[in-house]
Design an enzyme around this catalytic site. Structure first.
Site, PDB file in Angstrom:
ATOM      1  N   HIS A 205     -15.300  -2.502  -9.915  1.00 36.36           N
ATOM      2  CA  HIS A 205     -15.094  -2.537 -11.374  1.00 36.36           C
ATOM      3  C   HIS A 205     -15.288  -1.213 -12.089  1.00 36.36           C
ATOM      4  CE1 HIS A 205     -19.486  -2.833 -11.245  1.00 36.36           C
ATOM      5  NE2 HIS A 205     -19.499  -2.469 -12.518  1.00 36.36           N
TER       6      HIS A 205
HETATM    7  N1  UDP Z   1     -23.165 -10.220  -9.201  1.00 38.42           N
HETATM    8  C1  UDP Z   1     -23.078 -11.584  -9.355  1.00 38.42           C
HETATM    9  N2  UDP Z   1     -21.845 -12.191  -9.209  1.00 38.42           N
HETATM   10  C2  UDP Z   1     -20.713 -11.493  -8.905  1.00 38.42           C
HETATM   11  C3  UDP Z   1     -20.821 -10.081  -8.736  1.00 38.42           C
HETATM   12  C4  UDP Z   1     -22.060  -9.471  -8.900  1.00 38.42           C
HETATM   13  O1  UDP Z   1     -24.091 -12.253  -9.612  1.00 38.42           O
HETATM   14  O2  UDP Z   1     -19.644 -12.093  -8.790  1.00 38.42           O
HETATM   15  C5  UDP Z   1     -24.487  -9.549  -9.395  1.00 38.42           C
HETATM   16  C6  UDP Z   1     -24.902  -8.619  -8.282  1.00 38.42           C
HETATM   17  O3  UDP Z   1     -25.522  -9.301  -7.225  1.00 38.42           O
HETATM   18  C7  UDP Z   1     -25.872  -7.702  -8.994  1.00 38.42           C
HETATM   19  C8  UDP Z   1     -25.231  -7.561 -10.355  1.00 38.42           C
HETATM   20  O4  UDP Z   1     -24.382  -8.694 -10.516  1.00 38.42           O
HETATM   21  O5  UDP Z   1     -27.145  -8.317  -9.136  1.00 38.42           O
HETATM   22  C9  UDP Z   1     -24.467  -6.266 -10.376  1.00 38.42           C
HETATM   23  O6  UDP Z   1     -23.648  -6.218 -11.422  1.00 38.42           O
HETATM   24  P1  UDP Z   1     -22.460  -5.157 -11.539  1.00 38.42           P
HETATM   25  O7  UDP Z   1     -21.953  -4.801 -10.204  1.00 38.42           O
HETATM   26  O8  UDP Z   1     -21.528  -5.732 -12.532  1.00 38.42           O
HETATM   27  O9  UDP Z   1     -23.170  -3.937 -12.255  1.00 38.42           O
HETATM   28  P2  UDP Z   1     -23.751  -2.550 -11.776  1.00 38.42           P
HETATM   29  O10 UDP Z   1     -24.905  -2.852 -10.879  1.00 38.42           O
HETATM   30  O11 UDP Z   1     -22.652  -1.791 -11.119  1.00 38.42           O
HETATM   31  O12 UDP Z   1     -24.202  -1.893 -13.045  1.00 38.42           O
END
Ligand code: UDP
Length: 364
Positions: A205
């Protein structure tokens, strides 16, 4: 002592699940939660409150918008009203999203002490909006709560006062530890007719990967090749879905029997999918950490990471979008020769406790 914690997005929520429970141990602390609504739809926000049994936010807004500056301004205005009414002694912000920065600015302008959870992480890549949010937030933070050793190092190098830097560990891992039983109970594999270790899990994403046609075409080409050998489970982030539709590329990934496309899934199902994946391919920040904790191989399709301990200690490998290297790494995973990994210090389920121990000793 009145504490106002601000969250806005899926990863923010996952990092604060233990806050209310731990805060309740301190009779002199009152903890309130504000949700800006930066992420608002059911499967990016509400689902986490529901399935993790979290108390609903004390203050909830719904401030979205494609235009970042208007969004920041809207979030700041909403938080300003709450701060005027609640008069917190301390504001706590989490991570690196726009809600983090907006809340930090409000704290600074209204003279409220500010704590930043996940402070000090640096990708050194100023083209990432998150990197700017981290640097700007830390510039006005009073209390730095750090998840990994690189965070302490970066903050020291930036001249932050030593006695304000607290290496407490990782609150995202607190959530994994707290819900481990429920995670293992998830029936998601049965629902998807998958065997453990028979599939790869993908999320993607970051604007750098999905905001251009070129980036999306690289992703689709990778998916086509990966799915020759393995099933790929791909919960599609709303941003990625929008971009695929904008560039009329979504049809290019439908109708592939080895590609399981889904909407974003709830936390317990997603963690179960990580736990049993042969490997994970991602550009997420948090998932690099969760796979390290689970010792599941993770291939990160970014040129850099702000979480280097996942590379040095953990199960993460940073590859950019280099297909040759991706397939070499997949081959090493399949043959059992992938690197051996460990878990960084203080990723033990107790980071929130360490944070509140520090907070509880602050002068009001
Ligand atoms: N996550 C979730 N469902 C999904 C994809 C991700 O619960 O379909 C969780 C993942 O395990 C983690 C968090 O969302 O705890 C990460 O979010 P994201 O990747 O959107 O954000 P980033 O960490 O890159 O800021």
């Amino acid at each position: 002592m009145k504490i106002l914690t601000i969250v806005g997005t899926r990863p923010n929520i996952i990092k604060i699940t233990q806050f209310s429970r731990v805060a309740a141990r301190y009779p002199h602390i009152q903890h309130r939660l504000l949700h800006t609504g930066q992420h608002y739809n059911h499967n990016m926000s509400d689902v986490f409150f529901e399935e993790l049994g979290l108390r609903q936010p004390d203050y909830a807004f719904s401030i979205q918008g494609e235009r970042v500056v208007s969004q920041l301004a809207g979030i700041m205005k909403a938080i300003e009203g709450v701060v005027q009414e609640y008069q917190p002694d301390l504001m706590v912000v989490v991570g690196d999203v726009n809600s983090t920065l907006a809340a930090a600015l409000v704290a600074n302008k209204m003279g409220i002490k500010l704590a930043h959870v996940e402070s000090g992480l640096r990708s050194c890549d100023r083209t990432m909006p998150e990197e700017n949010n981290r640097i700007l937030t830390d510039a006005i933070t009073d209390l730095f709560f750090v998840t990994e050793e690189s965070g302490t190092r970066n903050l020291r190098e930036e001249g932050k006062p030593e006695n304000h830097i607290h290496f407490v560990g990782n609150t995202m891992i607190d959530t994994l530890v707290a819900y481990d039983y429920q995670i293992r109970q998830s029936q998601v594999l049965r629902r998807l007719a998958l065997e453990p270790a028979s599939y790869a899990l993908m999320t993607m994403h970051r604007p750098g990967n999905v905001d251009t046609r070129e980036g999306l075409e690289k992703l689709l080409s990778l998916l086509r090749k990966l799915t020759v050998d393995v099933k790929v489970v791909f919960p599609v982030h709303p941003r990625t879905l929008n971009r695929l539709n904008e560039f009329t590329l979504y049809a290019g990934i439908e109708n592939n029997p080895n590609l399981i496309l889904m909407e974003p899934v709830g936390y317990l199902d997603f963690q179960n999918l990580i736990l049993h994946a042969r490997y994970v391919i991602t550009d997420s920040g948090g998932i690099q950490e969760e796979t390290t904790f689970r010792k599941v191989p993770c291939i990160t399709l970014r040129p850099n990471t702000e979480r280097p301990s996942t590379l040095t200690a953990g199960s993460n490998t940073l590859l950019g979008f280099d297909q040759e290297k991706i397939f070499q790494t997949v081959a090493s995973i399949n043959s059992g020769t992938y690197k051996k990994c460990g878990i960084p210090p203080y990723w033990d389920g107790k980071a929130t406790e360490r944070i509140f121990e520090v907070i509880s000793q602050l002068d009001r």
